[in-house]
Design a protein around this motif. Structure first.
Motif, PDB file in Angstrom:
ATOM      1  N   ARG A  29       0.437   0.743  -4.450  1.00  0.00           N
ATOM      2  CA  ARG A  29       0.448   0.666  -5.912  1.00  0.00           C
ATOM      3  C   ARG A  29       0.223   2.069  -6.480  1.00  0.00           C
ATOM      4  O   ARG A  29      -0.887   2.462  -6.814  1.00  0.00           O
ATOM      5  CB  ARG A  29      -0.615  -0.313  -6.405  1.00  0.00           C
ATOM      6  N   VAL A  73      -3.721   3.074  -7.181  1.00  0.00           N
ATOM      7  CA  VAL A  73      -4.761   2.128  -7.586  1.00  0.00           C
ATOM      8  C   VAL A  73      -5.667   1.921  -6.376  1.00  0.00           C
ATOM      9  O   VAL A  73      -5.200   1.832  -5.234  1.00  0.00           O
ATOM     10  CB  VAL A  73      -4.142   0.782  -8.025  1.00  0.00           C
ATOM     11  N   TYR A  74      -6.962   1.844  -6.602  1.00  0.00           N
ATOM     12  CA  TYR A  74      -7.899   1.632  -5.503  1.00  0.00           C
ATOM     13  C   TYR A  74      -7.928   0.137  -5.166  1.00  0.00           C
ATOM     14  O   TYR A  74      -8.563  -0.661  -5.851  1.00  0.00           O
ATOM     15  CB  TYR A  74      -9.285   2.129  -5.891  1.00  0.00           C
ATOM     16  N   ASP A  75      -7.218  -0.245  -4.126  1.00  0.00           N
ATOM     17  CA  ASP A  75      -7.114  -1.641  -3.733  1.00  0.00           C
ATOM     18  C   ASP A  75      -7.173  -1.731  -2.213  1.00  0.00           C
ATOM     19  O   ASP A  75      -7.498  -0.743  -1.531  1.00  0.00           O
ATOM     20  CB  ASP A  75      -5.823  -2.262  -4.286  1.00  0.00           C
ATOM     21  N   ASP A  76      -6.878  -2.906  -1.672  1.00  0.00           N
ATOM     22  CA  ASP A  76      -6.961  -3.094  -0.220  1.00  0.00           C
ATOM     23  C   ASP A  76      -6.060  -2.113   0.527  1.00  0.00           C
ATOM     24  O   ASP A  76      -6.425  -1.609   1.591  1.00  0.00           O
ATOM     25  CB  ASP A  76      -6.581  -4.530   0.145  1.00  0.00           C
ATOM     26  N   TRP A  77      -4.875  -1.840  -0.027  1.00  0.00           N
ATOM     27  CA  TRP A  77      -3.959  -0.946   0.671  1.00  0.00           C
ATOM     28  C   TRP A  77      -4.482   0.489   0.685  1.00  0.00           C
ATOM     29  O   TRP A  77      -4.523   1.127   1.735  1.00  0.00           O
ATOM     30  CB  TRP A  77      -2.577  -0.977   0.014  1.00  0.00           C
ATOM     31  N   SER A  78      -4.884   1.002  -0.468  1.00  0.00           N
ATOM     32  CA  SER A  78      -5.342   2.395  -0.512  1.00  0.00           C
ATOM     33  C   SER A  78      -6.663   2.571   0.232  1.00  0.00           C
ATOM     34  O   SER A  78      -6.940   3.659   0.753  1.00  0.00           O
ATOM     35  CB  SER A  78      -5.463   2.878  -1.958  1.00  0.00           C
ATOM     36  N   ARG A  79      -7.476   1.525   0.301  1.00  0.00           N
ATOM     37  CA  ARG A  79      -8.704   1.616   1.103  1.00  0.00           C
ATOM     38  C   ARG A  79      -8.385   1.908   2.562  1.00  0.00           C
ATOM     39  O   ARG A  79      -9.143   2.610   3.240  1.00  0.00           O
ATOM     40  CB  ARG A  79      -9.484   0.302   1.019  1.00  0.00           C
ATOM     41  N   THR A 201     -14.386   6.082  -9.872  1.00  0.00           N
ATOM     42  CA  THR A 201     -14.820   4.752 -10.289  1.00  0.00           C
ATOM     43  C   THR A 201     -15.343   4.833 -11.716  1.00  0.00           C
ATOM     44  O   THR A 201     -14.571   4.807 -12.661  1.00  0.00           O
ATOM     45  CB  THR A 201     -15.866   4.181  -9.320  1.00  0.00           C
ATOM     46  N   THR A 229     -10.148   3.424  -9.848  1.00  0.00           N
ATOM     47  CA  THR A 229     -10.569   2.093 -10.229  1.00  0.00           C
ATOM     48  C   THR A 229     -11.672   2.215 -11.255  1.00  0.00           C
ATOM     49  O   THR A 229     -12.478   3.143 -11.211  1.00  0.00           O
ATOM     50  CB  THR A 229     -11.077   1.270  -9.042  1.00  0.00           C
ATOM     51  N   LYS A 231     -13.503  -0.662 -11.776  1.00  0.00           N
ATOM     52  CA  LYS A 231     -14.193  -1.927 -11.562  1.00  0.00           C
ATOM     53  C   LYS A 231     -15.383  -1.818 -10.615  1.00  0.00           C
ATOM     54  O   LYS A 231     -16.070  -2.806 -10.388  1.00  0.00           O
ATOM     55  CB  LYS A 231     -13.208  -2.964 -11.005  1.00  0.00           C
ATOM     56  N   ASP A 233     -15.391  -1.640  -7.432  1.00  0.00           N
ATOM     57  CA  ASP A 233     -15.235  -2.616  -6.360  1.00  0.00           C
ATOM     58  C   ASP A 233     -15.461  -2.036  -4.970  1.00  0.00           C
ATOM     59  O   ASP A 233     -15.194  -2.684  -3.976  1.00  0.00           O
ATOM     60  CB  ASP A 233     -13.859  -3.275  -6.419  1.00  0.00           C
TER      61      ASP A 233
END
Length: 242
Positions: A29, A73-79, A201, A229, A231, A233
């Motif tokens: 993303r 976007v900081y999400d599961d993929w970028s983590r 963040t 992000t 959020k 998270d």
């Protein structure tokens, strides 16, 4: 031949080093326009940011820095790219992330005269052996030819883990802990500084860094990160926290 290139996101075979497989390329993303001009967060559409393309949060409480951009976007993929870099010695991920950051922040790099990474406290640096923000800044410097001042900032003391703190608690914890390293003031004064980090963040750490740079005479401070992000998270991630 012994070590064929693999996808930086999942480890699948690819044609060239640093490339993504088709699944990861489509899953990533990337943050593209429209996004907030101040913090880089994605906007639902152009109207949400108004004429200035600034999100509501930045309108209500403008950040210390001037502009901000993020690659993902900081999400599961970028983590899967960022956390192994931070905690599992996957330093090769810095080259891939800095490449994507360079694409996302090309306008900021065009304006910058020096790159400065967010610093790590010396105790943590000794244990981890490297500062991931410094690796990203080094990668950006090689690609953009903008010089990097990797030790421009320093942390005066260790802080509690920030990931589980509220935004207000984060600011209180990090306040006055980051300064321009003695002897580096002349290389900061009058410069258009681009502050580099892995994840943005709440912006507490970035704000303290930007404030220190501006007090040292920086002409301006922008921020470029690998992922964004708002959020908080990171608390759900099964890795050691900052």
């Amino acid at each position: 031949m012994a070590l064929p290139p693999v996808c930086s996101g999942c480890g699948a075979d690819v044609m060239t080093d640093g490339a993504f497989c088709s699944d990861c390329f489509s899953s990533a993303r990337r943050i593209i326009s429209p996004c907030c001009d101040r913090c880089g967060t994605p906007l639902v559409n152009e109207t949400y940011g108004g004429a200035r393309k600034i999100c509501v949060s930045c309108q209500l409480k403008p950040p210390v820095w001037r502009q901000g951009r993020a690659a993902f976007v900081y999400d599961d993929w970028s983590r899967r790219m960022i956390l192994p870099l931070k905690y599992s010695d996957r330093t090769e991920n810095a080259a891939v992330l800095s490449r994507e950051m360079g694409r996302a922040g090309i306008a900021l790099l065009d304006q910058a005269t020096v790159l400065v990474p967010v610093p790590m406290y010396r105790g943590k640096l000794w244990r981890r052996r490297y500062n991931q923000a410094a690796l990203l800044a080094h990668g950006l410097a090689r690609r953009s030819k903008v010089p990097a001042l990797l030790d421009g900032l320093e942390r005066k003391r260790a802080t509690r883990a920030l990931a589980r703190l509220s935004p207000k608690e984060r600011y209180a914890e990090i306040a006055d802990t980051i300064v321009v390293r003695p002897g580096r003031e002349k290389r900061i004064a009058g410069q258009a500084v681009l502050l580099v980090d892995d994840v943005l963040t709440t912006g507490a750490t970035a704000s303290v860094c930007a404030d220190a740079l501006l007090k040292a005479g920086a002409l301006s401070v922008d921020i470029l990160v690998a992922a964004r992000t708002g959020k908080g998270d990171e608390r759900d991630v099964p890795y050691p926290e900052e």
